[in-house]
Motif scaffolding. Structure first.
Motif, PDB file in Angstrom:
ATOM      1  N   MET A 103      -9.236  -1.592   2.296  1.00 53.88           N
ATOM      2  CA  MET A 103     -10.305  -1.613   3.293  1.00 53.88           C
ATOM      3  C   MET A 103      -9.759  -1.143   4.631  1.00 53.88           C
ATOM      4  O   MET A 103      -8.681  -1.588   5.050  1.00 53.88           O
ATOM      5  N   PRO A 104     -10.469  -0.249   5.331  1.00 54.73           N
ATOM      6  CA  PRO A 104     -10.042   0.159   6.673  1.00 54.73           C
ATOM      7  C   PRO A 104     -10.486  -0.881   7.703  1.00 54.73           C
ATOM      8  O   PRO A 104     -11.653  -1.259   7.751  1.00 54.73           O
ATOM      9  N   TRP A 155      -5.157   0.265   7.301  1.00 55.65           N
ATOM     10  CA  TRP A 155      -5.544  -0.067   5.932  1.00 55.65           C
ATOM     11  C   TRP A 155      -4.968  -1.427   5.545  1.00 55.65           C
ATOM     12  O   TRP A 155      -3.856  -1.776   5.932  1.00 55.65           O
ATOM     13  N   VAL A 156      -5.749  -2.173   4.754  1.00 60.58           N
ATOM     14  CA  VAL A 156      -5.300  -3.468   4.262  1.00 60.58           C
ATOM     15  C   VAL A 156      -5.964  -3.700   2.906  1.00 60.58           C
ATOM     16  O   VAL A 156      -6.998  -3.088   2.595  1.00 60.58           O
ATOM     17  N   ILE A 177      -4.018   6.017  -0.184  1.00 61.78           N
ATOM     18  CA  ILE A 177      -4.830   6.143   1.032  1.00 61.78           C
ATOM     19  C   ILE A 177      -5.773   7.339   0.914  1.00 61.78           C
ATOM     20  O   ILE A 177      -5.314   8.481   0.780  1.00 61.78           O
ATOM     21  N   PRO A 178      -7.083   7.099   0.942  1.00 55.54           N
ATOM     22  CA  PRO A 178      -8.042   8.187   0.695  1.00 55.54           C
ATOM     23  C   PRO A 178      -8.273   9.114   1.881  1.00 55.54           C
ATOM     24  O   PRO A 178      -8.674  10.265   1.694  1.00 55.54           O
ATOM     25  N   TYR A 179      -8.056   8.626   3.110  1.00 58.08           N
ATOM     26  CA  TYR A 179      -8.260   9.466   4.292  1.00 58.08           C
ATOM     27  C   TYR A 179      -7.534   8.850   5.481  1.00 58.08           C
ATOM     28  O   TYR A 179      -7.164   7.668   5.473  1.00 58.08           O
ATOM     29  N   ILE A 229       0.851  -1.194   0.000  1.00 55.25           N
ATOM     30  CA  ILE A 229       0.000   0.000   0.000  1.00 55.25           C
ATOM     31  C   ILE A 229       0.883   1.239   0.000  1.00 55.25           C
ATOM     32  O   ILE A 229       1.782   1.377   0.840  1.00 55.25           O
ATOM     33  N   THR A 230       0.633   2.134  -0.942  1.00 54.62           N
ATOM     34  CA  THR A 230       1.392   3.379  -1.020  1.00 54.62           C
ATOM     35  C   THR A 230       0.594   4.527  -0.405  1.00 54.62           C
ATOM     36  O   THR A 230      -0.637   4.467  -0.319  1.00 54.62           O
TER      37      THR A 230
END
Length: 241
Positions: A211-212, A73-74, A63-65, A58-59
């Motif tokens: 997905m958070p 995040w995963v 990440i949206p928020y 994950i970069t």
């Protein structure tokens, strides 16, 4: 505000950690995800699930928020065993005649619990084709055409056709939390679909989606709160009707 828009707002607040307060005493999601990773590696080693191509890291740009403390995040592919179904050869009557194994098509999805599947296949079809038997509690999502993003939760083991992807979440991810997160992402999946006559999202697009993940206890609290709000909305809709 329309009921559907209100539900979307509630889901958005839920997935941003704004629906229930955080408890600093809860075990953080990072520890939860370590156990999930270990469990998945063991299941692969035991031959119970297939080894998939590694998912990209994950970069920061993805990440949206920002998430509350204790969340993480995963990628969806890391939290469960995902697989698409298939359609046994229709010319083989022995694959369908007197079938006892439920075989779901995306038209059977209802954005809720799946309690009835009209069509079935035989043990012969399950044995000799690539169709996959998904355990009770699996979360299903439609990948093709007008039903993209349609969901369901199995209440019994069942197979599906190739237009449906199923996930059996690993221990620590509540299947209802996964269901509601996928529901919150329906517009996103539709937007990301490709293809002219029959738009689709692939399994690869689904498993790479972020997905958070909250602590496990907070997952349950979020679900309780969502259910309360959704029940209220249904009651209001009934009274208006």
């Amino acid at each position: 505000m329309k009921a559907q828009d209100l539900k979307k707002s509630i889901l958005q607040y839920a997935m941003q950690g704004k629906l229930v307060p955080q408890n600093p005493q809860d075990e953080p999601a990072s520890e939860l995800l370590k156990r999930i990773k270990a469990e998945k590696e063991q299941l692969i080693k035991d031959g119970k699930i297939k080894k998939e191509k590694p998912l990209p890291p994950i970069t920061q740009d993805e990440i949206p928020y920002d998430l509350p403390q204790g969340w993480q995040w995963v990628r969806l592919g890391d939290i469960g065993d995902w697989g698409a179904g298939s359609t046994p050869n229709r010319a083989r009557t022995d694959y369908y005649f007197n079938g006892t194994i439920p075989w779901l098509k995306t038209g059977d999805l209802n954005d809720g619990y799946i309690t009835n599947i009209p069509e079935s296949i035989s043990e012969e079809a399950l044995k000799n084709t690539s169709v996959r038997l998904n355990p009770s509690g699996s979360v299903l999502i439609a990948m093709y055409g007008a039903t993209i993003g349609k969901l369901g939760i199995l209440t019994f083991p069942a197979t599906t056709n190739q237009a449906c992807c199923a996930c059996s979440p690993l221990d620590g991810i509540n299947n209802h939390y996964l269901f509601y997160y996928l529901l919150s992402q329906k517009d996103n999946f539709v937007y990301r679909s490709v293809g002219g006559a029959q738009p689709n999202i692939s399994k690869e697009k689904i498993v790479t989606t972020l997905m958070p993940v909250p602590p496990y206890e907070e997952q349950r609290q979020i679900l309780d709160k969502i259910d309360i709000f959704f029940d209220l909305i249904r009651d209001i809709e009934k009274s208006l009707n």
